[in-house]
Enzyme design. Sequence first.
Site, PDB file in Angstrom:
ATOM      1  N   LYS A   1       0.829  -1.199   0.000  1.00 21.65           N
ATOM      2  CA  LYS A   1       0.000   0.000   0.000  1.00 21.65           C
ATOM      3  C   LYS A   1       0.868   1.256   0.000  1.00 21.65           C
ATOM      4  O   LYS A   1       2.036   1.213   0.403  1.00 21.65           O
ATOM      5  CB  LYS A   1      -0.875   0.026   1.268  1.00 21.65           C
TER       6      LYS A   1
ATOM      7  N   ARG B   1     -10.595 -11.232   1.346  1.00 21.96           N
ATOM      8  CA  ARG B   1     -11.524 -12.186   0.738  1.00 21.96           C
ATOM      9  C   ARG B   1     -10.943 -13.604   0.714  1.00 21.96           C
ATOM     10  O   ARG B   1     -11.682 -14.582   0.739  1.00 21.96           O
ATOM     11  CB  ARG B   1     -11.915 -11.709  -0.660  1.00 21.96           C
TER      12      ARG B   1
END
Length: 489
Positions: free
Chosen positions: A266, A340
């Site tokens: 990130k 996920r």
Amino acid sequence: MTHPVPLQFQDVDLDQLATAKGRIVAFAAEGGALGTGAKRLNKLTRGALERAAASEAFGKLKQGEALELGFPAGLEADAVQLVKLDRRADVATARKAGGAIGRSLSKVATLVLADGLQRTADLSFGIAMRAYEFTPHKSGEHPLPGPVTLMTQSPETVAAEAAPMAALAEGVFFTRDLVNEPANVLSTFDFAARLAAMHELGLEVEILEEEDMEKLGMRALLGVGQGSEHPSKLVVMQWNGGPKGEAPFALVGKGVVFDTGGISIKPSAGMEEMTMDMGGAGVVAGVMRTLAMRKCKANVVGLVGIVENMPDGKAQRPGDVVRSMKGDTIEVINTDAEGRLVLADVLWYAQERFKPTGMIDLATLTGAVIVALGHENTGVFSNNDALCNAFLKAAAAEGEGAWRLPMGDGYDAKLKSRIADMVNSCGRDGGSITAAQFLQRFVKPETPWIHLDIAGTALLKADSTLAPKGATGWGVMALNRLIHDMFEK
């Protein structure tokens, strides 16, 4: 952990007002009409409350907001807080008024003249919720608020009504503490240990270690944490308050204690907030704590996958292919789409082991949901209209913003992989929806299911009605209400 401020309820005794220490709270309705307690206080202060209630400043206040009178003449109290609230105010407004009181409690004592109010229990809940402070890592002394007393008719009845709300506040505070903790404190070890300690409340708590998950074939989950020094864990919390042998309702949470994004790292700006990427697991833990403390009459199981996503020499790479517990293969396009992968295995495990009557997962899953809904609403996705509508009703009743977003075959088609059964990420457009479509592939058609993307609501940069800036505990109230309405009525 942080505990809600203790509240006590007592009969109305207006003779105490002149000598009460600290802070006194009184109420005036729209138009400035004072209640019985406020009228006595007005007399002691030689008309100060009446003048305040008739002022332009008070007239501009919205229901549930307050005006301050410092060092009032005729009283030993340091301050009087005049709250605008009609005696028949609804639940949300009563809690808002409680929030106005809770944000400025006296360190000496606070006396609330709640005589005549119909929502005193909700008022007390608002006080408790807004009085939350997270101070374990601040130096110096942090004195707690002094005793908080609510004067009301039938105090025993109000106290009984407030008791389950006190358990709910405990659950919300537990979630807030978990989400606010830095990752060097809330490691995968520490997180699991805090959940294990809830066996003292009557929860059955089981911790699956990496070798256990390896045997189960949970390579989607394990791949996320393989670059971390801290081992991944799966914690199962069972509350069996309903009929013996009846299948439970399942809650599943994403527990990424810190998310660097892995190899798909990130941007550095704002990465410190990724301590909150375990927010979904935090909510599940808070709900389970609430259910146990209020002795819920339902069977509920909470499952949380706890991992850390770090860029190490052993870390998962973009382009890797992993096999889930279900048996489907996943091409990892982006290692920052890790939540996920964790949920995929935990969702499948929950269904295989517990055969739940329904299932809800929570995750700080996508930035895309913030683009769509901001910080006012959680994104709601579901395969079952009845369950989804019941949840939306519960969230509305508790004042927790939630908005249903669409799903469909067109979105699902974007998950196609050239070399595996699916990809874990497929671009920016519809990002929160395609993430939900990915998760749905690990939900059996017969299982009623909701996915809640709480990326925008788990942690706020400004104060809200019932919480200071930081972790909100969003979802604990709505899920507790849903379970009550579905299984305990």
